[in-house]
Design a protein around this motif. Structure first.
Motif, PDB file in Angstrom:
ATOM      1  N   CYS A   1       0.839  -1.214   0.000  1.00  0.00           N
ATOM      2  CA  CYS A   1       0.000   0.000   0.000  1.00  0.00           C
ATOM      3  C   CYS A   1       0.870   1.259   0.000  1.00  0.00           C
ATOM      4  O   CYS A   1       0.588   2.230  -0.734  1.00  0.00           O
ATOM      5  N   TRP A   2       1.910   1.243   0.806  1.00  0.00           N
ATOM      6  CA  TRP A   2       2.792   2.418   0.880  1.00  0.00           C
ATOM      7  C   TRP A   2       3.488   2.661  -0.457  1.00  0.00           C
ATOM      8  O   TRP A   2       3.607   3.805  -0.927  1.00  0.00           O
ATOM      9  N   THR A   3       3.962   1.585  -1.085  1.00  0.00           N
ATOM     10  CA  THR A   3       4.644   1.715  -2.374  1.00  0.00           C
ATOM     11  C   THR A   3       3.702   2.278  -3.441  1.00  0.00           C
ATOM     12  O   THR A   3       4.084   3.151  -4.241  1.00  0.00           O
ATOM     13  N   TYR A   4       2.468   1.797  -3.464  1.00  0.00           N
ATOM     14  CA  TYR A   4       1.498   2.301  -4.449  1.00  0.00           C
ATOM     15  C   TYR A   4       1.239   3.789  -4.241  1.00  0.00           C
ATOM     16  O   TYR A   4       1.212   4.575  -5.207  1.00  0.00           O
ATOM     17  N   LEU A   5       1.047   4.196  -2.987  1.00  0.00           N
ATOM     18  CA  LEU A   5       0.786   5.607  -2.710  1.00  0.00           C
ATOM     19  C   LEU A   5       1.963   6.488  -3.108  1.00  0.00           C
ATOM     20  O   LEU A   5       1.767   7.568  -3.698  1.00  0.00           O
ATOM     21  N   MET A   6       3.160   6.025  -2.814  1.00  0.00           N
ATOM     22  CA  MET A   6       4.328   6.870  -3.063  1.00  0.00           C
ATOM     23  C   MET A   6       4.712   6.907  -4.541  1.00  0.00           C
ATOM     24  O   MET A   6       5.263   7.908  -5.019  1.00  0.00           O
ATOM     25  N   LEU A   7       4.442   5.850  -5.287  1.00  0.00           N
ATOM     26  CA  LEU A   7       4.825   5.817  -6.693  1.00  0.00           C
ATOM     27  C   LEU A   7       3.753   6.390  -7.614  1.00  0.00           C
ATOM     28  O   LEU A   7       4.075   6.935  -8.685  1.00  0.00           O
ATOM     29  N   ARG A   8       2.480   6.296  -7.233  1.00  0.00           N
ATOM     30  CA  ARG A   8       1.406   6.730  -8.120  1.00  0.00           C
ATOM     31  C   ARG A   8       0.733   8.027  -7.666  1.00  0.00           C
ATOM     32  O   ARG A   8       0.376   8.866  -8.501  1.00  0.00           O
ATOM     33  N   ILE A   9       0.545   8.210  -6.402  1.00  0.00           N
ATOM     34  CA  ILE A   9      -0.227   9.356  -5.906  1.00  0.00           C
ATOM     35  C   ILE A   9       0.683  10.491  -5.433  1.00  0.00           C
ATOM     36  O   ILE A   9       0.402  11.674  -5.683  1.00  0.00           O
ATOM     37  N   TYR A  10       1.753  10.155  -4.733  1.00  0.00           N
ATOM     38  CA  TYR A  10       2.652  11.169  -4.182  1.00  0.00           C
ATOM     39  C   TYR A  10       3.199  12.105  -5.268  1.00  0.00           C
ATOM     40  O   TYR A  10       3.182  13.347  -5.090  1.00  0.00           O
ATOM     41  N   PRO A  11       3.707  11.600  -6.404  1.00  0.00           N
ATOM     42  CA  PRO A  11       4.237  12.533  -7.427  1.00  0.00           C
ATOM     43  C   PRO A  11       3.170  13.479  -7.980  1.00  0.00           C
ATOM     44  O   PRO A  11       3.458  14.655  -8.258  1.00  0.00           O
ATOM     45  N   ILE A  12       1.937  12.979  -8.144  1.00  0.00           N
ATOM     46  CA  ILE A  12       0.869  13.829  -8.689  1.00  0.00           C
ATOM     47  C   ILE A  12       0.545  14.968  -7.724  1.00  0.00           C
ATOM     48  O   ILE A  12       0.420  16.143  -8.124  1.00  0.00           O
ATOM     49  N   LEU A  13       0.415  14.634  -6.435  1.00  0.00           N
ATOM     50  CA  LEU A  13       0.116  15.665  -5.446  1.00  0.00           C
ATOM     51  C   LEU A  13       1.260  16.667  -5.321  1.00  0.00           C
ATOM     52  O   LEU A  13       1.035  17.878  -5.175  1.00  0.00           O
ATOM     53  N   THR A  14       2.489  16.174  -5.380  1.00  0.00           N
ATOM     54  CA  THR A  14       3.642  17.074  -5.316  1.00  0.00           C
ATOM     55  C   THR A  14       3.658  18.035  -6.503  1.00  0.00           C
ATOM     56  O   THR A  14       3.932  19.242  -6.364  1.00  0.00           O
ATOM     57  N   GLN A  15       3.346  17.520  -7.696  1.00  0.00           N
ATOM     58  CA  GLN A  15       3.306  18.357  -8.886  1.00  0.00           C
ATOM     59  C   GLN A  15       2.214  19.423  -8.775  1.00  0.00           C
ATOM     60  O   GLN A  15       2.403  20.581  -9.160  1.00  0.00           O
ATOM     61  N   ILE A  16       1.039  19.057  -8.252  1.00  0.00           N
ATOM     62  CA  ILE A  16      -0.059  20.013  -8.087  1.00  0.00           C
ATOM     63  C   ILE A  16       0.343  21.150  -7.154  1.00  0.00           C
ATOM     64  O   ILE A  16       0.102  22.338  -7.419  1.00  0.00           O
ATOM     65  N   PHE A  17       0.993  20.793  -6.027  1.00  0.00           N
ATOM     66  CA  PHE A  17       1.413  21.823  -5.079  1.00  0.00           C
ATOM     67  C   PHE A  17       2.474  22.728  -5.688  1.00  0.00           C
ATOM     68  O   PHE A  17       2.514  23.937  -5.414  1.00  0.00           O
ATOM     69  N   ASP A  18       3.367  22.165  -6.503  1.00  0.00           N
ATOM     70  CA  ASP A  18       4.386  22.992  -7.157  1.00  0.00           C
ATOM     71  C   ASP A  18       3.756  23.963  -8.144  1.00  0.00           C
ATOM     72  O   ASP A  18       4.190  25.133  -8.257  1.00  0.00           O
ATOM     73  N   GLU A  19       2.749  23.505  -8.871  1.00  0.00           N
ATOM     74  CA  GLU A  19       2.095  24.382  -9.845  1.00  0.00           C
ATOM     75  C   GLU A  19       1.379  25.545  -9.167  1.00  0.00           C
ATOM     76  O   GLU A  19       1.333  26.661  -9.693  1.00  0.00           O
ATOM     77  N   PHE A  20       0.811  25.306  -7.984  1.00  0.00           N
ATOM     78  CA  PHE A  20       0.118  26.373  -7.268  1.00  0.00           C
ATOM     79  C   PHE A  20       1.058  27.176  -6.372  1.00  0.00           C
ATOM     80  O   PHE A  20       0.627  28.120  -5.701  1.00  0.00           O
ATOM     81  N   GLY A  21       2.331  26.774  -6.332  1.00  0.00           N
ATOM     82  CA  GLY A  21       3.292  27.478  -5.490  1.00  0.00           C
ATOM     83  C   GLY A  21       3.022  27.327  -4.014  1.00  0.00           C
ATOM     84  O   GLY A  21       3.317  28.238  -3.226  1.00  0.00           O
ATOM     85  N   MET A  22       2.484  26.195  -3.625  1.00  0.00           N
ATOM     86  CA  MET A  22       2.140  25.934  -2.224  1.00  0.00           C
ATOM     87  C   MET A  22       3.188  25.025  -1.598  1.00  0.00           C
ATOM     88  O   MET A  22       3.851  24.224  -2.284  1.00  0.00           O
ATOM     89  N   ARG A  23       3.318  25.159  -0.292  1.00  0.00           N
ATOM     90  CA  ARG A  23       4.264  24.332   0.445  1.00  0.00           C
ATOM     91  C   ARG A  23       3.574  23.058   0.937  1.00  0.00           C
ATOM     92  O   ARG A  23       2.446  23.120   1.440  1.00  0.00           O
ATOM     93  N   LEU A  24       4.243  21.950   0.789  1.00  0.00           N
ATOM     94  CA  LEU A  24       3.675  20.684   1.243  1.00  0.00           C
ATOM     95  C   LEU A  24       3.529  20.678   2.768  1.00  0.00           C
ATOM     96  O   LEU A  24       4.381  21.221   3.474  1.00  0.00           O
ATOM     97  N   PRO A  25       2.456  20.082   3.307  1.00  0.00           N
ATOM     98  CA  PRO A  25       2.314  19.965   4.762  1.00  0.00           C
ATOM     99  C   PRO A  25       3.481  19.196   5.375  1.00  0.00           C
ATOM    100  O   PRO A  25       4.119  18.354   4.726  1.00  0.00           O
TER     101      PRO A  25
END
Length: 364
Positions: A148-172
């Protein structure tokens, strides 16, 4: 053969406490009890041990069957019973091997087997009410969490990180911690894999597992004996009293083959003191083989049968305490494992929840 039928009943008892059909395999205690019963019957009736073991092998399954067949081959090659049994730790535990070796050396093999059969039968009878250290439970929880951790980090984590970078927001902060843990895990993955392969190989190679436990395991984790003597030590001293065997000889043999390092040292000290003329009970008390209360009772009662009965009672009491301590460790370990994995899963869930809250807040 009646002993074979008895073993089949014992094996059914060992399977009865299992909850799942996929775990339908012979219980370790049932295997040992059946083995000891057949071995005793062969010795009493003067049957060939090798042929008896080959017949017994047909009643086992899997690795136990192969071990018994190899044991029969060792006996056919002229290896002594004790030395042959020593080579199969996956079939027989340390206490059983010690009993066979002690019985072969002292001439008390049948009485020693009788006592050990009684112990194994009682242990198997109460097995259903005791917790088990189930490796499958630990491994399954670890594997599911990692997947479960591997799936979240390989598939979901990069997408969320990219979204925050596009909005110029800092990750929690918690989400950054998850990323830090994942990066550390990814860097150390080859080392973790090597460690897992090492322990997997050790668990398969029972001789190495036994050597490592004797060498380092007891020093780190202890064995639950505490101030009490290992039960098998008191039981063999009691057998020596019942059959008028020299205590110094029994102590010497125990010191040579005992699986507990500290007990071996105490036995050697007591044996040396007895040979120098010190009374037996005084020597064993000074070497901490006997507690003060045990020493007082043994010195105040000179009848050997009463002394043997007292030592057997103390051995049974120590065995109960040891089994309770082992059960307590398992009862504590399982909830701790669940708590650790629960905290980790909770951290992941909270971090992703904070991500969603931050995105919804920024978009609104």
């Amino acid at each position: 053969m009646s002993e074979i039928r008895s073993f089949r009943l014992v094996r059914q008892q060992g399977l009865a406490w299992r909850s799942f059909s996929f775990a339908h395999r012979d219980d370790f205690e049932a295997i040992q009890l059946g083995f000891l019963q057949i071995l005793r019957a062969a010795i009493v009736t003067n049957r060939p041990l090798a042929a008896t073991m080959r017949g017994l092998a047909e009643e086992f399954r899997g690795g136990a069957q192969q071990d018994v067949r190899r044991l029969a081959g060792q006996l056919e090659a002229g290896v002594s019973l004790a030395n042959a049994c020593e080579q199969f730790p996956s079939l027989l535990d340390e206490e059983t091997i010690l009993a066979i070796r002690m019985g072969s050396q002292s001439g008390l093999l049948v009485p020693g087997l009788d006592k050990l059969i009684e112990v194994k039968r009682e242990r198997l009878r109460g097995r259903a009410s005791r917790p088990r250290f189930d490796r499958l439970y630990w491994i399954s929880m670890t594997v599911v969490t990692l997947i479960c951790w591997t799936y979240l980090m390989l598939r979901i984590y990069p997408i969320l990180t990219q979204i925050f970078d596009e909005f110029g927001m800092r990750l929690p902060a918690k989400f950054q911690m998850i990323g830090f843990l994942w990066n550390a895990f990814a860097r150390l993955w080859p080392l973790i894999l090597l460690v897992l392969l090492f322990f997997s190989a050790i668990s398969v190679a029972k001789r190495w597992e036994r050597w490592l436990w004797r060498k380092w395991g007891r020093r780190v984790f202890g064995d639950g004996f505490g101030p009490q003597m290992p039960p098998v030590t008191l039981e063999w001293i009691a057998l020596a009293l019942r059959f008028d065997k020299p205590l110094s000889s029994i102590l010497s043999t125990l010191a040579k083959y005992h699986f507990h390092r500290e007990t071996r040292s105490r036995l050697l000290v007591a044996r040396n003191d007895i040979e120098l003329g010190t009374p037996a009970w005084e020597a064993m008390s000074s070497s901490q083989l006997l507690s003060p209360s045990e020493f007082q009772f043994l010195t105040s009662h000179e009848k050997s049968s009463l002394q043997a009965y007292f030592l057997e009672s103390q051995a049974n009491q120590n065995r109960v305490l040891l089994e309770r301590w082992s059960a307590l460790k398992i009862l504590v370990a399982h909830p701790l494992l669940v708590i650790v994995f629960g905290l980790f899963v909770g951290l992941i869930s909270i971090s992703f929840f904070e991500i969603l809250v931050s995105l919804i807040t920024s978009l609104s």
